[in-house]
Design a protein around this motif. Structure first.
Motif, PDB file in Angstrom:
ATOM      1  N   GLU B 262     -85.523  79.289   0.969  1.00  0.00           N
ATOM      2  CA  GLU B 262     -84.562  78.676  -0.117  1.00  0.00           C
ATOM      3  C   GLU B 262     -83.227  78.908   0.433  1.00  0.00           C
ATOM      4  OE1 GLU B 262     -86.895  79.245  -4.448  1.00  0.00           O
ATOM      5  OE2 GLU B 262     -85.346  80.592  -3.978  1.00  0.00           O
ATOM      6  N   ALA B 266     -80.779  75.521   1.419  1.00  0.00           N
ATOM      7  CA  ALA B 266     -79.407  75.244   0.669  1.00  0.00           C
ATOM      8  C   ALA B 266     -78.412  75.528   1.424  1.00  0.00           C
ATOM      9  CB  ALA B 266     -79.581  76.312  -0.342  1.00  0.00           C
ATOM     10  N   GLY B 267     -78.338  76.501   2.459  1.00  0.00           N
ATOM     11  CA  GLY B 267     -77.302  76.734   3.434  1.00  0.00           C
ATOM     12  C   GLY B 267     -77.161  75.579   4.264  1.00  0.00           C
ATOM     13  N   TYR B 268     -78.458  75.287   5.005  1.00  0.00           N
ATOM     14  CA  TYR B 268     -77.906  74.155   6.251  1.00  0.00           C
ATOM     15  C   TYR B 268     -78.227  72.738   5.672  1.00  0.00           C
ATOM     16  CZ  TYR B 268     -77.253  77.968   9.476  1.00  0.00           C
ATOM     17  OH  TYR B 268     -76.830  78.917  10.025  1.00  0.00           O
ATOM     18  N   VAL B 269     -79.337  72.366   4.674  1.00  0.00           N
ATOM     19  CA  VAL B 269     -79.360  71.178   4.383  1.00  0.00           C
ATOM     20  C   VAL B 269     -78.810  70.919   3.049  1.00  0.00           C
ATOM     21  CG1 VAL B 269     -81.114  69.422   4.083  1.00  0.00           C
ATOM     22  CG2 VAL B 269     -81.718  71.247   5.511  1.00  0.00           C
ATOM     23  N   SER B 270     -79.393  71.038   1.895  1.00  0.00           N
ATOM     24  CA  SER B 270     -78.860  70.764   0.706  1.00  0.00           C
ATOM     25  C   SER B 270     -79.507  71.703  -0.426  1.00  0.00           C
ATOM     26  CB  SER B 270     -79.059  69.460   0.343  1.00  0.00           C
ATOM     27  OG  SER B 270     -79.032  69.196  -0.883  1.00  0.00           O
ATOM     28  N   SER B 271     -78.582  72.112  -1.564  1.00  0.00           N
ATOM     29  CA  SER B 271     -79.253  72.842  -2.506  1.00  0.00           C
ATOM     30  C   SER B 271     -79.603  71.981  -3.624  1.00  0.00           C
ATOM     31  CB  SER B 271     -78.037  73.794  -3.020  1.00  0.00           C
ATOM     32  OG  SER B 271     -76.957  72.756  -3.705  1.00  0.00           O
ATOM     33  N   ASP B 272     -79.700  70.712  -3.516  1.00  0.00           N
ATOM     34  CA  ASP B 272     -80.200  69.809  -4.573  1.00  0.00           C
ATOM     35  C   ASP B 272     -81.638  69.670  -4.506  1.00  0.00           C
ATOM     36  OD1 ASP B 272     -78.179  67.925  -5.719  1.00  0.00           O
ATOM     37  OD2 ASP B 272     -77.604  67.688  -3.809  1.00  0.00           O
ATOM     38  N   TYR B 273     -82.032  69.952  -3.147  1.00  0.00           N
ATOM     39  CA  TYR B 273     -83.695  69.961  -2.879  1.00  0.00           C
ATOM     40  C   TYR B 273     -84.242  71.347  -2.475  1.00  0.00           C
ATOM     41  CZ  TYR B 273     -82.732  65.139  -3.240  1.00  0.00           C
ATOM     42  OH  TYR B 273     -82.216  64.013  -3.833  1.00  0.00           O
ATOM     43  N   GLU B 274     -83.718  72.566  -3.089  1.00  0.00           N
ATOM     44  CA  GLU B 274     -83.946  73.801  -2.614  1.00  0.00           C
ATOM     45  C   GLU B 274     -85.176  74.113  -3.094  1.00  0.00           C
ATOM     46  OE1 GLU B 274     -81.013  76.941  -3.425  1.00  0.00           O
ATOM     47  OE2 GLU B 274     -82.589  77.575  -4.822  1.00  0.00           O
ATOM     48  N   ASP B 275     -85.611  73.852  -4.523  1.00  0.00           N
ATOM     49  CA  ASP B 275     -87.094  74.150  -4.959  1.00  0.00           C
ATOM     50  C   ASP B 275     -87.967  73.277  -4.423  1.00  0.00           C
ATOM     51  OD1 ASP B 275     -85.794  75.790  -6.233  1.00  0.00           O
ATOM     52  OD2 ASP B 275     -85.869  74.704  -8.404  1.00  0.00           O
TER      53      ASP B 275
END
Lengths: 375, 302
Positions: B262, B266-275
């Motif tokens: 997670e 979230a850090g390298y790609v996107s926190s939108d799709y973390e889950d």
């Protein structure tokens, strides 16, 4: 069968007679006719009925003082059930009954549908509740005014404050992926980009997640001047606390979803200095208290939705007619834009788009555990 | 590559993973012994946090010093959660031990809803501020932004709990009895192991670790409400499955892997799709190792 036809005939004749009689007297020249259109039945009646009551109270008071331009003010009420396809009929009916100005409509969709018809007949229309931004800002409806802040007003206020007073150059916009939060965040982003500020991060977080370390780390790496939050307070207080614990001094700004005492209670000293926009507090306005009292006296209940803004709309319209000296379209339009009037919303006038000035949202900052207005 | 950024995400992942691991232990231990997914476990974590909040508030008003508050509040949280874990097992699971497994699962879901609503009604639906029991002291100051003292305390506490638990299971008498019951409950019973006691002990130990997790994260994040157990409970359950449900080192590894996944995503790609990514990763692992990273596929005797 014969009997039924007979009955039907009777009903039709009575109906026609009735219509004729209403028609007949509405052209009586000695009254100022104030139309009120909105949802008065159906699911959304609770949004429309308080406006009728507000108009009734204002008219009663004004008539008791001798009316407008020496004439009595009369109320014409029409129901549009908040449906655009019905609203056009509602508008036509009000015009044919001789309405000089109209308060309404209530819902943005219905208002938009009806506005074209009022525009053709040069009738001024003032909504206490239609917040769709384009109704005024598109410039399509010069006959339209409103006594409520439009949807984008909050985002515009945020961006104005951030660019003019905080002088930010780079911002991160975060949201909670919900309807309200993401909607606000998208508006902020739109206006930030319009004003030339770089939005280097636009991301959603999962509400209720264990922590927001990763996203805060990311914000820190981008070295932004301001974090703009679209959403409610639980996530906001986690994010701002994490920022402060990581020794970040970056500013934090939220919308009305954040203007909640729980935010300060939960985030504690970490909330200090955060900016929040929210509706102006009118509950201490003496006129708001008086109008509420009048409502209690007349209907023995507390006023409903949009009562204050409807009250202000009725006052503003009648005041403009009085000041203009007639119900002439251009004279009343001019009076609306130049004259100020004390209303339950405060002292208001209207800008060139038709939006009330002096109402709506303010910027607050958390100082020593309370929201302080910082405009 | 930005190593400082990487390190921050790595440590953030460990912090989050540690909490997942502490809660996942309860799922995995209970599953190992009675093959029940104890959905009420997330609520035990929430009750631990609430107890600590109440005790800490009372003690603060009584003027105790910080260290005493931390010790007493955490102790009370652990005790209270253990009592709840013990009671839940006796009330909701023991009568159903010989019933079809689905009945016990429904009973567990019911317990979870019951506890959520009970705290909602008995306490409040609001978010409550949680005092930071672990002091945010100054250490390693120029680099304090990489890891805070609280995160460090979370990681160290988790490590200590894990080590103690390993010793307990490997070397103590109750630990041996637990392992024996997990292997074959009937045989253990025949050889004189008090199976009821072992199951109660499992619930108590699992609840204690969840309560520790609850106190740590609540004091780190500074807020709780009645609903915090739900999402975290689901995530910890995922961690337990990821590591191999029934395996204790698996729960720890699963928690850390989920935390890192997670955090890095979230850090390298996107926190939108973390889950979304966390769960895709779970599916991916389970496709290649259906019983989890450290799980053993047990061949059943017919």
């Amino acid at each position: 069968m014969k009997n039924t036809i007979g009955k039907l005939f009777c009903i039709l004749t009575t109906g026609l007679l009735l219509m004729y009689s209403i028609h007949g007297c509405s052209f009586a020249p000695d009254t100022i006719n104030l139309g009120v259109a909105g949802a008065h039945s159906g699911d959304l009646a609770s949004y429309g009925l308080p406006t009728v009551k507000a108009a009734e109270i204002v008219i009663k008071e004004i008539n008791a003082k001798g009316g407008v331009l020496g004439k009595k003010v009369r109320l014409l009420v029409e129901d549009d059930v908040c449906k655009p396809e019905i609203a056009t009929n509602t508008a036509t009916k009000l015009i044919s009954k001789g309405a000089h100005v109209v308060i309404g409509h209530i819902c943005s969709g219905a208002t938009k549908a009806a506005l074209g018809i009022y525009k053709e007949s040069s009738i001024i229309c003032m909504s206490p509740s239609a917040t769709n931004t384009d109704l005024t800002l598109s410039g399509d409806y010069p006959n339209f005014y409103r006594t409520i802040a439009y949807d984008d007003a909050q985002a515009q206020l945020q961006v104005n404050y951030a660019t003019k007073i905080l002088k930010v150059k780079k911002v991160a916009v975060l949201h909670d992926k919900g309807d309200y939060g993401k909607g606000q965040a998208e508006l902020s982003k739109k206006y930030f980009e319009k004003s030339g500020v770089k939005v280097v991060l636009f991301q959603g977080v999962t509400p209720g997640a264990l922590d927001y370390t990763a996203i805060v780390t990311k914000v820190k790496r981008e070295k932004v001047d301001l974090v703009v939050w679209g959403g409610y307070h639980p996530e906001a207080s986690k994010i701002i606390s994490k920022m402060r614990k990581n020794r970040m001094k970056t500013g934090f700004m939220g919308a009305d979803g954040l203007k909640d005492k729980t935010f300060i209670k939960v985030a504690g000293k970490n909330a200090e200095g955060a900016y929040v926009t929210g509706p102006r507090d009118v509950s201490k306005n003496p006129l708001a208290i008086a109008s509420k009292e009048a409502h209690r006296k007349a209907y023995s209940s507390d006023p409903g939705a949009f009562f204050d803004s409807a009250y202000a709309a009725a006052q503003a319209l009648l005041n403009a007619i009085e000041k203009a000296g007639s119900t002439d379209y251009s004279a009343v339009s001019k009076a609306l834009k130049t004259e100020y009037i004390e209303t339950p919303l405060g002292k208001i006038s209207f800008d060139k788009n038709g939006d009330a000035t002096g109402i709506g949202f303010s910027v607050y900052q958390v100082k020593n555990g309370v929201f302080v207005e910082v405009n | 590559m930005d190593w400082e950024y990487f390190l921050e995400l790595f440590l953030g992942g460990i912090t989050r993973g540690s909490i997942y691991a502490l809660i996942a232990l309860g799922y995995t231990m209970v599953y190992g012994i009675i093959e029940l997914i104890n959905f009420a476990h997330g609520e035990i974590y929430m009750i631990g946090a609430f107890t600590a909040l109440i005790i800490a508030t009372v003690l603060t008003m009584a003027g105790f010093n910080q260290v005493a508050i931390v010790v007493i509040a955490s102790g009370a949280a652990v005790l209270y959660s253990c009592a709840y874990g013990f009671t839940i097992e006796k009330l909701a699971y023991k009568p159903l031990r010989n019933a079809p497994r689905l009945s016990a699962l429904i009973s567990a879901i019911g317990m979870s809803l019951f506890l959520q609503n009970y705290v909602l009604l008995a306490q409040t639906s609001d978010f409550l501020p949680f005092p930071s029991l672990i002091p945010d002291f100054e250490f390693w100051e120029p680099y304090a932004h990489i890891i805070s003292s609280q995160e460090l305390v979370i990681i160290i506490t988790t490590a200590i709990v894990m080590i103690l638990l390993t010793f307990l299971i490997k070397f103590s008498k109750i630990g041996k009895a637990m392992r024996a019951t997990a292997q074959d409950m009937n045989m253990a019973m025949l050889l004189g192991v008090d199976v009821n006691l072992v199951i109660s002990a499992t619930f108590i130990i699992g609840s204690a670790t969840a309560a520790i997790g609850g106190v740590l994260i609540a004091s780190h994040m500074g807020q709780i409400n009645f609903y915090i157990g739900f999402i975290v409970g689901i995530k910890a359950f995922v961690a337990a499955v990821l590591g191999g449900i029934g395996s204790i080192p698996g729960a720890v590894l699963g928690g850390l892997v989920l935390g890192w996944t997670e955090s890095f995503f979230a850090g390298y790609v996107s926190s939108d799709y973390e889950d979304v990514f966390a769960f895709i990763f779970l599916v991916f692992i389970l496709v290649f190792r259906p019983s989890g990273i450290l799980g053993r596929s047990v061949s059943r005797k017919v």
